[in-house]
Design an enzyme around this catalytic site. Structure first.
Site, mmCIF file in Angstrom:
data_model
loop_
_atom_site.group_PDB
_atom_site.id
_atom_site.type_symbol
_atom_site.label_atom_id
_atom_site.label_comp_id
_atom_site.label_asym_id
_atom_site.label_seq_id
_atom_site.Cartn_x
_atom_site.Cartn_y
_atom_site.Cartn_z
ATOM 1 N N ASP A 1 -7.968 -2.708 9.833
ATOM 2 C CA ASP A 1 -6.564 -2.934 9.520
ATOM 3 C C ASP A 1 -5.693 -2.508 10.719
ATOM 4 O O ASP A 1 -5.472 -1.330 10.902
ATOM 5 C CB ASP A 1 -6.145 -2.203 8.254
ATOM 6 C CG ASP A 1 -6.694 -0.778 8.161
ATOM 7 O OD1 ASP A 1 -7.695 -0.432 8.806
ATOM 8 O OD2 ASP A 1 -6.080 -0.001 7.419
ATOM 9 N N GLU B 1 -9.806 8.746 18.005
ATOM 10 C CA GLU B 1 -10.135 7.706 17.034
ATOM 11 C C GLU B 1 -10.545 6.404 17.712
ATOM 12 O O GLU B 1 -11.433 5.698 17.239
ATOM 13 C CB GLU B 1 -8.899 7.485 16.154
ATOM 14 C CG GLU B 1 -9.023 6.415 15.117
ATOM 15 C CD GLU B 1 -7.673 6.094 14.491
ATOM 16 O OE1 GLU B 1 -7.669 5.641 13.345
ATOM 17 O OE2 GLU B 1 -6.630 6.292 15.158
ATOM 18 N N ARG C 1 0.850 -1.190 0.000
ATOM 19 C CA ARG C 1 0.000 0.000 0.000
ATOM 20 C C ARG C 1 0.886 1.240 0.000
ATOM 21 O O ARG C 1 1.767 1.367 0.861
ATOM 22 C CB ARG C 1 -0.901 0.003 1.237
ATOM 23 C CG ARG C 1 -1.916 -1.114 1.315
ATOM 24 C CD ARG C 1 -2.500 -1.210 2.721
ATOM 25 N NE ARG C 1 -1.479 -1.528 3.699
ATOM 26 C CZ ARG C 1 -1.517 -1.175 4.983
ATOM 27 N NH1 ARG C 1 -2.551 -0.480 5.448
ATOM 28 N NH2 ARG C 1 -0.540 -1.512 5.801
#
Length: 683
Positions: A386, A579, A350
C-alpha cells in the site's frame, strides 16, 4: 539492567548524531531525531510544503465538511459490533473519528486510533459525551475543542505495551560466531542487539479490560516492527521469525507463532496487524511458512502437530472469503478455475488513514464509486503493497486503483506454498490420507496456477486482470514469488532462468542499492521505484538460491551482497535499520513516498539481513569503504595498493584491490567477544 548495559556497549562506537559519510555528503539529515514524535511532526510539517500532496494536509471548512460526510450508513465497517463490540463506535466509525481527522489533530492519522480510552470510560459513554457536547456539524468544531475532548477521554498512544526481556537472548551465539568476515560479524552483532529494543508484551489491563483499547490482546511477548507500528503485523512476522532463528531466539520465535495461533482461533484468520481497525483485512499468508521455518530450526514436531488444525482454519478463510472463479477460454473448451485474491469486505475509509482516504476519494462524485475506491484501497493494504502502480489502471495515479479486479501472482504462490507445507506436515504426522489430500490439492493447484499466471511469450508469471482478461507484464518482484514458494516443478530449471532474465532485462538488477519494487517512476508511492524493501529483495534472493541452477544460485549471492551492503552502509551513518531504502542511490538513501515518513526499527529488515548473513556466513567478505561505526578505524596498512579500495564494491564482477578485512584482524573479533562476555557475567 543487563540489557541496558549490553545495548550501551554495542552502540557505543556510533555517536548519537549520524556520522559523516567518507564518500560524500550525509545520506541522511544530520539533525534528525529519528523515531521520536518530534521527528515525526517535523517530517510531516515538511511534507505539507510539497505541492503534489499539499491538499492531503489542508485544513478548513471545505475539507472538514468533506470528512464529515456520511461514510458509514449502509457500509461495511472495518470493525463492528460483532468483531469489536466495545470499540467499534470509536475506532472504526462515528463523528468523533471524523472530527479528529477533520481538524488534523495529529500529523499521523494513526495516532488517534491507537489511543486507549481512559480507565472507567467506555466507547458508548464517550460517544454520548461527544454528541452532547458537539451537536453542531463537524466543520464547526474547532481543533482546540477536539484536542481538549481527546485529552479528557483518552490516554497517550503506545502506553498499552511494556518493554520485555527476551528469555533466550545471549550476547554471543554459536551461529554468529561462525560468520567469517569481521565487518559482517560486527553488523550481525548489532542487529542481534536490536531485538532487545523491539520486544514488547501486553500490559495486564489489555487482557482485563479489552474494550478500552484498539490493541488486540495476545498472550505472549512479541517483536514489533518499530516506529509508528506499535503492534504486531502479520507478514512482517515471517522475516522477524527468520531473524530470530538466525539469532537462536527459538523461544521468542515460538511465542510469536503461538500468538498468531491464538488470533486465528479467536477470529478465524490473522488480521493485517494487532488493532481492531484491521479486523476486515489480512495480509499475505505466512503463518504456515513461519511454523515450517521454526520446525526446520528446532525439529519441534509437537508444535507442528498443534499447529496443523490452526493452519487449516486459516486456509479456510482464504478459500471461502478471498477466492474468485476465473474462466479460461481456449480453442477447444472453456475451463473455470478458482484462485485467490486480496479483497476486503470493508468499503469505508481506513481508520488509521481516514483523512488521507477521504481526500484521495474527493474526485469521485457518487457514494458507490467512493465505496469501490475505499474497498480497493483496503484490499491493496491487505496485500502489504500500500500503495503501488501494480494496482493502478494507468500505472500512475491512486485514483485509478482496481485491486479487486486483479488476481495477484504472489498471493497464489504463497497459498501454493501453504499447500506444500501442509502435505509435508501431514506426512510428518503419519497421516497418509490427509497427506494425499493435500498433495493432490497442491498438484492440481500448480497446474491451474500455471494456466492462469504463466505467459509463454514473456516467459514468466504475471498478475491477471479480471476486467481486461489480460496480464500485467511489467516488472514487479512479485513475479518471482513462485520461485520463492516453489510453485513450479524445480526440475524445470530453465523456467527459473527465464524468469531471472526477464527481471534482468527490465533493469531491475541494475540499481546499486538493491532491487526496486517496480520500474514505474514518479508515482510518489512507497511500493514503487526507487524504493527497495527487505521482504521483496529477500524473496527474490531466496527464490534464486532455491533453484537447482548453479548460475542462479551465484546470482542470488551477488544480489544478497548488494542488499546487505545497502543495509550495512546506511546503518553505519544512521545507527538504525530502516523500513525501506532508496536503491537508486549509491549505498542506499532512505526511501520516501506514501502516507508516512520512513520508519526506523525495523523488524523485517533486521530479520532478512540476519538470515542472509547466516545463509552466506562462510562466503560474505566486505570489500567496500571502511565502516568506522561498525569496526572502528584500522591501523595504517603498509600496502599502498590497498589505500584505493574505497572505490571498489563487493558486488563488482571484476577483481579489485581492497583494504582486507584482516586489518581489523581476528584479534578484534576475539576482543569483542571477550568484552561482551565480561559484561554478561558481571551484570
Amino acid at each position: 539492567m543487563r540489557e541496558f548495559l549490553f545495548l550501551l556497549f554495542i552502540v557505543s562506537p556510533v555517536s548519537g548524531k549520524p556520522q559523516k559519510d567518507p564518500r560524500g555528503p550525509n545520506i541522511i539529515d544530520e539533525t534528525a531525531d529519528f523515531g521520536t514524535p518530534e521527528h515525526d511532526n517535523r517530517v510531516h510539517t515538511e511534507l505539507t510544503e510539497l505541492p503534489a500532496i499539499r491538499s492531503v494536509f489542508q485544513t478548513g471548512p471545505e475539507i472538514a465538511r468533506l470528512i464529515g460526510s456520511d461514510y458509514f450508513n449502509g457500509s461495511v465497517l472495518p470493525c463492528d459490533n460483532e468483531t469489536a463490540p466495545g470499540q467499534w463506535m470509536v475506532y472504526c466509525s462515528g463523528r468523533l473519528l471524523q472530527a479528529v481527522m477533520a481538524v488534523k489533530l495529529y500529523p499521523d492519522s494513526k495516532t488517534f486510533v491507537d489511543q486507549p480510552m481512559k480507565v472507567n470510560r467506555t466507547g458508548e459513554s464517550i460517544m454520548e459525551h461527544f454528541e452532547k457536547r458537539f451537536p453542531k456539524p463537524i466543520e464547526e468544531i474547532s481543533k482546540k475543542e477536539v484536542a481538549e475532548f481527546v485529552d479528557e477521554f483518552f490516554d497517550k498512544e503506545g502506553n498499552e505495551l511494556d518493554v520485555c526481556e527476551l528469555p533466550d537472548w545471549k550476547p554471543i551465539t554459536e551461529k554468529l560466531a561462525q560468520i567469517k568476515d569481521d565487518t559482517y560479524l560486527a553488523f550481525a552483532q548489532r542487529l542481534h542487539f536490536i531485538w532487545i529494543q523491539l520486544c514488547r508484551q501486553m500490559k495486564p489491563e489489555v487482557k482485563e479490560d479489552p474494550s478500552r483499547f484498539s490493541l488486540i490482546y495476545v498472550p505472549y511477548q512479541f517483536i514489533l516492527p518499530g516506529g509508528r507500528f506499535r503492534e504486531f503485523y502479520y507478514w512482517d512476522a515471517y522475516w522477524i521469525v527468520k531473524g530470530l532463528i538466525a539469532s537462536e531466539l527459538y523461544s521468542t520465535a515460538r511465542m510469536m507463532i503461538l500468538n498468531f495461533a491464538h488470533i486465528i482461533e479467536t477470529y478465524g484468520f490473522i488480521p493485517n496487524g494487532g488493532r481492531v481497525y484491521y479486523l476486515r483485512r489480512s495480509q499475505p499468508p505466512f503463518f504456515a511458512p513461519m511454523v515450517y521455518e521454526y520446525y526446520l530450526a528446532t525439529q519441534d514436531t509437537q508444535l507442528v502437530m498443534d499447529m496443523i488444525p490452526v493452519i487449516e482454519k486459516e486456509y479456510i478463510f482464504w478459500s471461502q472469503r478471498r477466492s474468485v472463479n476465473i474462466t479460461l477460454e481456449t480453442q477447444e473448451f472453456n475451463e473455470t478455475v478458482r484462485m485467490f485474491q486480496y479483497h476486503t469486505e470493508a468499503d469505508t475509509p481506513r481508520p488509521e488513514s481516514f483523512r488521507e482516504d477521504v481526500l484521495s476519494a474527493e474526485p469521485f462524485t457518487t457514494k458507490s464509486k467512493k465505496r469501490s475506491f475505499f474497498k480497493d484501497i483496503g484490499s491493496a493494504a491487505e496485500s502489504g503493497w500500500d500503495f503501488s502502480s501494480r494496482w493502478f489502471k494507468d500505472h500512475k495515479n491512486l485514483t485509478t486503483i482496481e485491486t479487486t479486479n486483479i488476481v495477484p501472482v504472489d498471493l497464489n504462490a504463497f497459498l501454493c506454498y501453504n499447500m506444500n507445507i501442509m502435505q509435508f506436515f501431514y506426512q510428518l504426522a503419519g497421516n497418509p490420507l490427509k497427506h494425499m489430500e493435500w498433495s493432490s490439492r497442491l498438484a492440481n493447484f500448480r497446474q491451474d496456477f500455471t494456466k492462469v499466471f504463466y505467459v509463454p511469450v514473456r516467459k514468466g508469471w504475471y498478475d491477471y486482470n479480471l476486467r481486461t482478461g489480460s496480464h500485467n507484464t511489467d516488472f514487479f518482484p512479485s513475479n518471482a514469488a513462485p520461485l520463492f514458494a516453489q510453485c513450479y516443478d524445480p526440475l524445470n530449471s530453465q523456467l527459473a532462468v527465464d524468469v531471472y532474465n526477464q527481471m534482468e532485462n527490465s533493469g531491475a538488477f541494475s540499481m546499486s542499492g538493491g532491487i526496486p519494487t517496480s520500474m514505474h517512476k514518479e508515482t510518489n508511492q512507497q511500493w514503487d521505484y526507487p524504493n527497495g524493501w527487505s521482504p521483496l529483495n529477500h524473496m527474490i534472493i531466496e527464490g534464486l538460491r532455491k533453484s537447482l541452477n548453479p548460475t542462479l544460485q551465484q546470482k542470488a549471492f551477488v544480489l544478497a551482497q548488494k542488499w546487505l551492503e545497502t543495509n550495512m552502509q546506511t546503518f553505519n551513518v544512521s545507527n538504525a535499520m530502516w523500513e525501506k531504502y532508496n536503491v537508486q542511490e549509491p549505498q542506499g538513501k532512505l526511501a520516501t513516498g506514501g502516507e508516512y515518513e520512513v520508519q526506523a526499527g525495523f523488524g523485517w529488515t533486521n530479520g532478512a539481513a540476519l538470515d542472509l548473513i547466516m545463509t552466506y556466513s562462510d562466503r560474505l567478505e566486505y570489500k567496500g569503504p571502511l565502516l568506522e561505526g561498525l569496526v572502528g578505524t584500522p591501523p595504517p596498512h603498509k600496502s599502498s595498493s590497498s589505500s584505493s579500495s574505497s572505490s571498489s564494491s563487493s558486488t563488482s564482477e571484476s577483481s579489485s584491490t581492497v583494504i582486507p578485512s584482516s586489518t581489523t584482524g581476528s584479534s578484534s573479533k576475539l576482543l569483542a567477544i571477550i568484552t561482551v562476555t565480561i559484561f554478561y557475567f558481571l551484570f
